[in-house]
Motif scaffolding. Structure first.
Motif, PDB file in Angstrom:
ATOM      1  N   ARG A 150      31.283   0.414   8.351  1.00  0.00           N
ATOM      2  CA  ARG A 150      32.403   1.288   8.693  1.00  0.00           C
ATOM      3  C   ARG A 150      32.186   1.960  10.041  1.00  0.00           C
ATOM      4  N   PHE A 151      33.290   2.193  10.723  1.00  0.00           N
ATOM      5  CA  PHE A 151      33.258   2.892  12.005  1.00  0.00           C
ATOM      6  C   PHE A 151      32.837   4.341  11.793  1.00  0.00           C
ATOM      7  N   ARG A 152      31.967   4.851  12.660  1.00  0.00           N
ATOM      8  CA  ARG A 152      31.428   6.214  12.620  1.00  0.00           C
ATOM      9  C   ARG A 152      30.585   6.449  11.363  1.00  0.00           C
ATOM     10  N   SER A 153      29.831   5.441  10.960  1.00  0.00           N
ATOM     11  CA  SER A 153      28.893   5.592   9.849  1.00  0.00           C
ATOM     12  C   SER A 153      27.529   5.998  10.400  1.00  0.00           C
ATOM     13  N   ARG A 154      26.506   5.967   9.554  1.00  0.00           N
ATOM     14  CA  ARG A 154      25.169   6.398   9.954  1.00  0.00           C
ATOM     15  C   ARG A 154      24.166   5.270   9.757  1.00  0.00           C
ATOM     16  N   ALA A 155      23.086   5.330  10.536  1.00  0.00           N
ATOM     17  CA  ALA A 155      22.038   4.309  10.433  1.00  0.00           C
ATOM     18  C   ALA A 155      20.681   4.955  10.674  1.00  0.00           C
ATOM     19  N   MET A 156      19.650   4.285  10.172  1.00  0.00           N
ATOM     20  CA  MET A 156      18.281   4.765  10.308  1.00  0.00           C
ATOM     21  C   MET A 156      17.389   3.586  10.670  1.00  0.00           C
ATOM     22  N   VAL A 157      16.522   3.769  11.674  1.00  0.00           N
ATOM     23  CA  VAL A 157      15.562   2.740  12.074  1.00  0.00           C
ATOM     24  C   VAL A 157      14.165   3.326  11.915  1.00  0.00           C
ATOM     25  N   TYR A 201      21.342   1.240   6.559  1.00  0.00           N
ATOM     26  CA  TYR A 201      22.712   1.620   6.909  1.00  0.00           C
ATOM     27  C   TYR A 201      23.327   2.411   5.761  1.00  0.00           C
ATOM     28  N   PHE A 202      24.076   3.431   6.118  1.00  0.00           N
ATOM     29  CA  PHE A 202      24.838   4.199   5.141  1.00  0.00           C
ATOM     30  C   PHE A 202      26.309   3.870   5.386  1.00  0.00           C
ATOM     31  N   HIS A 203      26.825   2.872   4.616  1.00  0.00           N
ATOM     32  CA  HIS A 203      28.167   2.315   4.838  1.00  0.00           C
ATOM     33  C   HIS A 203      28.268   1.768   6.268  1.00  0.00           C
ATOM     34  N   GLY A 204      27.265   0.983   6.651  1.00  0.00           N
ATOM     35  CA  GLY A 204      27.129   0.548   8.036  1.00  0.00           C
ATOM     36  C   GLY A 204      28.229  -0.351   8.551  1.00  0.00           C
TER      37      GLY A 204
END
Length: 556
Positions: free
Chosen positions: A239-246, A234-237
């Motif tokens: 927070r609303f409208r942040s970014r994530a990677m799986v 998670y990149f500042h996961g």
């Protein structure tokens, strides 16, 4: 009781929609490694976002997944209903059934004997149960009397006459049978081997249940089970409208001799357990980003940001891979004087950014501009911000009660979670979950009220029309909001440069020196470790700061 796979499509679509609303961007890497059919166990870590983690994994994979879920969660009205409908498998946890112990207990540092005062150990405890003191659990090996018991590992810090909780010993035979049956049917099981969610920067020790499930299922007649490591970033996961990677790793196959060792029991069984668990943990670590503490993790992000070629736009996948490389290199080089000095200087730079009210990218984007470009940029972006503010004002007003409620509830829940757990630092792992749950309750109420209000103020027919159109318009406004926030950040950087150019340029000069030191260190480390460099020298060509000194920057 299991739900048929085809019956879960609507719920999975709904949960996937929630992910696309909460996150601005979700990238998936190597999802093709998950077999289309056959029994698999998806081993997911780190468990950094309570209920959101499982939804994120489900949304990035077409195959239905039955996650192991805390029985306490399954008993909840709202989340439990979704979990049961998706066929999740309940796991009873000792901490959810803990009771307050009678009397007080004492133990010396490192001692395995716990002494009670006014206690009833023979009634409350059995071998395999546990004491819980300030979130730390001590497994009971032997109950000697009502006031004395032996534990497996003594406390790292002694305590005297403290209150305690009793963790019961649980029998999970029914749980394992449910998992074995699902794997025999060729289904996909999802598990978070760390146990409960947490917000620490390191992976917690994996529990042995994942090895028991895989080996036990094959010993019970299941077709070959494959384990898929799944890394969540998670990149500042929170927070609303942040970014994530799986990221999905390569499947782990289980050799038949390990299954035979499991069947033989005793030392052979324990050896098979340990061997498989070690392989699984190493595979998961290869697709996750960890650091000794949160401050180190933030500094790794800062180092990655400064190393990245400024003329290249990295995908979330590339960003994650770069962070993993930084994390692995830091573990090997952290004791070198050059690395320690660089870490200290990075911390100073981050503090200077906070003091100036700037972000790193704002320093980069604005410093090399001419005064005429700065002025025209302020006018252009200021005009766009003004227009978009006018357009977004109705949606800001509509959204304020929702945002306020989400903020208040998630903050309260985070504090409560951190206070009740020994593995949570700030309770960030529950923030995203409670923001989503709160929004699910508040948004429909607000939409009804807004629709009625518009009907009363303008025309009664607008009530029904608003109820249909408002959700669509508000979803569309999210993309405009993303663009709007980017514009505001750019405008803030331009204004800072216009007001105090020297301070901003000095920050930029400090950044340039750090960037060159980081790149030199990374290149040397890559050569020493025998790994390929992620970027070539040509990727760094043409950057605006090349060869510039402070006086030259100030004169621009």
């Amino acid at each position: 009781m299991y739900i048929k796979v085809e019956d879960t499509t609507a719920v999975r679509w709904f949960l996937t929609s929630l992910v696309s609303i909460f996150f601005r961007e979700v990238e998936t890497r190597n999802s093709h490694t998950v077999p289309v059919r056959g029994p698999v166990i998806l081993v997911c870590a780190p468990h950094w976002s309570q209920f959101v983690d499982a939804v994120l994994v489900m949304s990035t994979n077409r195959r239905p997944i039955k996650f192991l879920t805390a029985a306490k969660t399954m008993r909840r009205r709202f989340v439990g209903a979704f979990s049961r409908y998706l066929g999740c498998i309940p796991v009873e946890r000792p901490q959810d059934l803990a009771t307050k112990g009678k009397g007080t207990i004492s133990a010396a540092t490192g001692a395995t004997t716990v002494v009670g005062k006014d206690t009833q150990f023979t009634k409350d405890l059995t071998p395999g149960s546990g004491f819980a003191v300030d979130g730390h659990v001590f497994k009971v090996e032997k109950v000697i009397s009502d006031t004395e018991a032996e534990v497996r590992d003594g406390p790292s810090e002694g305590f005297k006459d403290v209150a305690f909780k009793v963790y019961p010993r649980l029998n999970h035979d029914d749980l394992y049978e449910m998992v074995y049956d699902a794997l025999k049917r060729g289904e996909a099981i999802g598990i978070f081997p760390e146990g409960g969610s947490h917000d620490g920067s390191m992976l917690l020790p994996f529990k042995a249940g994942v090895a028991q499930m895989a080996l036990g299922a094959m010993a019970a007649g299941s077709p070959p089970v494959r384990l898929i490591p799944v890394g969540l970033t998670y990149f500042h996961g929170h927070r609303f409208r942040s970014r994530a990677m799986v990221e999905f790793g390569d499947p782990i196959s289980i050799e038949q001799d390990m299954v035979e060792a499991y069947r033989n029991g005793g030392d052979a069984k324990r050896g098979a357990f340990d061997k498989l668990l070690k392989r699984v943990q190493e595979a998961v670590e290869a697709v996750t980003i960890t650091a000794p503490d949160y401050e180190t993790l933030k500094l790794l992000w800062a180092g990655r940001r400064l190393y990245k070629p400024e003329n290249l736009e990295l995908s979330t996948e590339q960003t994650q891979q770069l962070t993993i490389r930084f994390s692995e290199a830091y573990v090997q080089l952290k004791n070198e004087p050059e690395v320690q000095a660089l870490r200290s200087d990075l911390a100073v730079y981050n503090d200077a950014l906070r003091a100036a009210g700037l972000h790193d990218h704002e320093v980069v984007q604005t410093t090399v501009l001419q005064e005429s470009e700065i002025f025209s940029g302020v006018l252009q972006k200021g005009f766009l911000v003004l227009i978009q503010t006018v357009v977004l004002i109705p949606f800001m007003v509509f959204g304020l009660p929702i945002l306020f409620a989400c903020r208040v509830v998630s903050t309260f829940k985070a504090r409560a979670a951190a206070a009740s757990s020994a593995v949570k630092e700030h309770g960030r792992d529950v923030v995203a979950t409670w923001k989503v749950l709160t929004a699910l309750m508040i948004v429909p109420i607000c939409l009804v009220l807004y629709s009625i209000l518009l009907g009363q103020l303008i025309h009664p027919r607008l009530t029904g029309i608003s109820w249909c159109l408002l959700p669509i318009i508000m979803l569309g406004s999210l993309h405009l909001w993303d663009h709007y926030t980017d514009l505001v950040k750019q405008l803030r950087g331009l204004l800072a440069l216009m007001i105090s150019k020297q301070q901003t340029v000095e920050l930029y000069y400090q950044r340039c020196k750090l960037k060159r030191r980081i790149r030199a260190l990374v290149n040397r480390a890559a050569d020493d470790m025998g790994i390929d460099r992620m970027f070539d020298e040509k990727d760094f060509m043409g950057e605006a700061d090349h060869g510039l000194e402070l006086d030259e920057l100030l004169s621009m």
